[in-house]
Structure formats: C-alpha cells, structure tokens
Motif scaffolding. Structure first.
Motif, PDB file in Angstrom:
ATOM      1  N   TYR A   1      -2.346  -1.062  -3.323  1.00  0.00           N
ATOM      2  CA  TYR A   1      -3.438  -0.324  -2.841  1.00  0.00           C
ATOM      3  C   TYR A   1      -2.766   1.121  -2.769  1.00  0.00           C
ATOM      4  N   TRP A   2      -3.595   2.159  -2.675  1.00  0.00           N
ATOM      5  CA  TRP A   2      -3.134   3.521  -2.390  1.00  0.00           C
ATOM      6  C   TRP A   2      -4.178   4.083  -1.290  1.00  0.00           C
TER       7      TRP A   2
ATOM      8  N   LEU B   1      -1.612  -2.264   6.611  1.00  0.00           N
ATOM      9  CA  LEU B   1      -1.500  -0.785   6.800  1.00  0.00           C
ATOM     10  C   LEU B   1      -1.602  -0.501   8.084  1.00  0.00           C
TER      11      LEU B   1
ATOM     12  N   LEU C   1      -9.085   4.072   0.589  1.00  0.00           N
ATOM     13  CA  LEU C   1      -8.372   2.935   0.073  1.00  0.00           C
ATOM     14  C   LEU C   1      -8.757   2.482  -1.334  1.00  0.00           C
TER      15      LEU C   1
ATOM     16  N   THR D   1       0.915  -1.390   0.009  1.00  0.00           N
ATOM     17  CA  THR D   1      -0.155  -0.083  -0.062  1.00  0.00           C
ATOM     18  C   THR D   1       0.801   1.456  -0.085  1.00  0.00           C
TER      19      THR D   1
ATOM     20  N   GLN E   1      -8.643  -5.910  -0.321  1.00  0.00           N
ATOM     21  CA  GLN E   1      -8.686  -4.509   0.322  1.00  0.00           C
ATOM     22  C   GLN E   1      -8.521  -4.709   1.710  1.00  0.00           C
TER      23      GLN E   1
ATOM     24  N   ALA F   1      -5.002  -5.262   2.378  1.00  0.00           N
ATOM     25  CA  ALA F   1      -4.442  -3.845   2.381  1.00  0.00           C
ATOM     26  C   ALA F   1      -4.442  -3.131   3.674  1.00  0.00           C
TER      27      ALA F   1
END
Lengths: 239, 239
Positions: free
Chosen positions: A108-109, A75, A86, A22, A68, A71
């Motif tokens: 992911y960001w 994180l 996200l 991420t 997700q 991630a």
DNA sequence: CTAGTTATGGTCAAATAGACCAAAACACAT
DNA sequence: ATGTGTTTTGGTCTATTTGACCATAACTAG
C-alpha cells in the motif's frame, strides 16, 4: 536477477508467505532551501535476510483483518502514524524477492499530514529519509518506492491527492509547493492559481495569513468528498 | 456483505489462501448489429461455494512461478488462450469474499486478439459472455469485472492498448471500432483519424483492403514497443 | 518612505478537441 | 454506362486549454 538462483528448488517446496507493506509519504520542510520535500519512514531490519538494511514498514497479514486494515495497522505499529490517504499500490511476488523464502507482498501507499509527521517517533530502528535519494534498501524495496513515487506523481496531476498533505485550511502557495515537491519542478504561480480556481471542490474562506513579509495570502478549504479519489468502482472501504 | 457473518471466528483461525484470477477481454463481432463488443470467458463452478455459478478463471499460486506466470498459466489451462496483453489489476482480500475460507485473490486482466478468441473452446463449464450484461457471478467477481472494465477504458484512452485487440495490420476504422466498443460511444471518424495520425508508433503500409462495397481503406501497422505500456517503473518482466 | 517579496489579475499565442463539410473511391443496382 | 449509397480521407472553423509572460496590489523590513 541479482540473486543467484541456486536454491530455487528448495524454496519451491514452501508455500508462499503473504505480507503487507506500506510506502508512507510525508512532506518535510527541508532545512536547506526551506521548501518542502518528500520524505518516508523506513525500519531497520534486525534479522536476516538483509539484516541492518532499511526496509518498508510492514508485516504478515492477520487472518481476521482486511488488506487495508493490515496496512493501516502495521503502519500504526511501526511508525505511530495515522494516514490521511491509503491506497493499494501493487502485489509483488517475484521468485527472487527474498533469498530465504518465497514471499508475496501486497504493498500500500499512504500520505500523512505534516502535523502527523511531526509527532512521528524516530528511533534507532525507525528513520526518515528523502524519497529521491535512498540507499540500497532490503529486498526489492527500491523498486517499490520508485513505483509508489510514480503513482503519487500521476495521482497528484489528476486527482485531489494534494490536500491529503495539507491541513483543513491552506493557501494556494502551499498547494503549489505540494505539487512542486511531488513533481520535482517549479510551477508558475499565476497559471497554477488559475487552474486550481477552475476546479470544483475548493472554496475560498474569508481568512488571510498575516505575519509574512509580503502580501497576505487568502486561505482556502477543500470541500471535495474524501471518497472521490478516482479509483473507479473501488470505494475506500472496498478492499 | 450479503453473506451472513456467522462464522467469522472460525475463518479467522485458518491462514488466508492465495489465489490468482484473470479477467480476459476479447472483441467479438456481435451478430445483432455487426459491431464488435466486449466479451469475456467464465468458468462454471463445480464445487461449493457458489456451485453452478460462473466465475473468473483462476487457481492457486504455485510456489515456483511468479504472479504473472501463474495468471498466464491458469488462463491457458482453463480457456486455452494466449493473451496479447497481461497486467495486474488488484489484490482483493476482503474478509467476506468467500463464505468458507478467507481468500486473497491477486487478479490480472488480459486482452486476446480475435484470432485467438476464435479458437477458444466453449464447453459445458467454459462460456463466453458479454462484459456489459453479466448475471450474478460467484464471490465478488462482479465487482472485479467492473473494476477491470474501468481500467480497460482508462488505458484505452491513454496508452496503446487497442492494438492488442487487433492483428499486425489493421484499418483505422478497426481501431476506431475497438475504441467505440470499449468506451461504449461512437466517435467521429475524421477526428479519430486525425488524432491517431498525430501519434507516433503507427505507420501506414502500402496495402489496402479490397472487397468492400466502398472506398478501400488503407492498412496500418503498429510499431511501438510492446513494453511501452505506461506502467511506470514496472516493466513487463517485472512481476 | 523605499525596497523587496509574494499574491493576484490579466493578456497573448500555441496547441487541442469537437462539430461539421466535402471530395474520393469503391460496389451494386438499374 | 450511370447513378446511388457507403466509407474513407482531407479539410475548415470555433471553443477550450496550456504555457509564457506582464502588471498591479499588499504587505514587511529597513
């Protein structure tokens, strides 16, 4: 490229490993000129390959969690942060990403609000860096950060991403500073104001920020649904 | 959803399987009204789960090929097609995608020119379908096609995707028909012409198409670099 | 009370998008 | 040969948007 392809045949035997990483963006008020700038947390690698280099937080994909969720979890574990936004960035799977083993990373960001970013722990192996001037990172993570920055800039011009950097109430100048930090250029306050007020999903409150040495700015509130994120048929919960 | 989650714990044991699938778009001149419409090839599943349902072409990721190479290969093997455009769409990894085993699919989307699509073999297990009216597909492939359609529509409005549906020379009306087929609405010929001619990377030739029962249209040529595809820092060769 | 700073409201011209009109150039039927 | 129908091509007009820029309002610090 960059890494000799001597042992391609060796790597070809092993099955590709799947990992989730991420790119986390947060705004920090730079001590230099007082304006917020883009920062991101990185973790120091304690093992080979790329030992002692900084890398994106991440880890393997557990069998029982969605992409997700993985991630968000990695994180949370590495940086202790909870993202306000996200989204999947890209799946990187080049042959030469890791010199040891073939690895596929689904990246992911994320965005975090300043209050969250404030209580982020900075340790020996977790550091924060300005997104625009990064050293050599592990793997292809420089490329990944560049791509995430590109996506962030595109999304901020289009959608309603900027408010995920801010709290529930904010001044128009704060929104403008988000845009300026992300886009990297100054915007005209009057024009920016006109454009923002023409969009829906942003309503003014009766409150003003007192205490500045100038005219007190009005506070606004974002009323748009958090789901309305311009991701097409993919809602938040759907992978 | 839709599938009972009885054996979640069982699936949780096995490592996620990694597969590559591709949504392939081509324009076919519909027999009904003579206008081109969007079609895509699907393969019939010969095994459980979802046996006898139609699904996106794809397959597992070989250890020695990049993601994009894997997409191109599985596309070639199942449909015999060579795409004029190929881009990563999304990585789908929900827990309930397959009732048998946890599966992560990295999906690409592709465009093929009409000459390619013409020589596409249609067999018992490979069929072509109109993209806008699909039956129930295997897995979450209906959602994936919807998302690919959304991306296609977005890209066609922005970038220079339309020319990947066409040959090296084309009339402006052909470009307009691509837009109309993708966007699903009619466009004004005069305004469309003005907009296209204001863009760079499109130059007129000295040739005209004879034989129609109306004024012969001029042929144009696309001169833009195939790499200029608005993918940010990710060039074609990178992943 | 004055200077400095930001917030807020406004104008103006250039660029753009959409609706619409009209002539040009062909095939075909009569 | 002549008109008809169709598409191409060029054009106008207006409403909307964008960016540059100006001016006033409202506050604090001295």
């Amino acid at each position: 490229m960059g890494i000799g392809s001597a042992n391609v045949s060796e790597r070809a035997q092993q099955p590709p490993e799947l990992a989730i990483s991420t790119v986390i963006f947060a705004l920090r008020t730079d001590a230099g000129h007082g304006r917020p700038t883009l920062w991101l947390p990185l973790v120091r690698r304690t093992r080979q390959p790329f030992r002692d280099l900084w890398a994106l937080p991440g880890g393997p994909l557990s069998a029982a969690e969605s992409l997700q969720d993985a991630a968000a979890r990695s994180l949370q574990e590495t940086t202790g942060l909870q993202p306000s936004y996200l989204e999947q960035l890209y799946a990187f799977g080049g042959l030469d990403r890791s010199p040891v083993q073939r690895m596929v990373s689904i990246v992911y960001w994320a965005l975090v609000r300043p209050d969250e970013a404030a209580l982020a722990r900075e340790t020996e192996n977790v550091g924060w860096f300005r997104a625009d001037c990064l050293d050599r990172l592990a793997f292809d993570h420089n490329l990944i950060v560049d791509y995430a920055l590109w996506r962030l800039r595109n999304k901020v011009e289009y959608g309603s991403i900027a408010y995920d950097f801010l709290g529930p109430k904010f001044t128009l100048a704060q929104v403008r500073e988000v845009y300026e930090a992300v886009l990297g250029r100054k915007l005209d306050p009057a024009n920016f104001r006109r454009q923002l007020r023409s969009t829906p999903d942003i309503e003014e409150t009766d409150e003003y920020v007192q205490g500045g040495r100038h005219r007190p700015p009005r506070l606004y509130r974002y009323t748009g649904a958090a789901a309305q994120r311009n991701n097409g048929p993919l809602s938040q919960t759907v992978e």
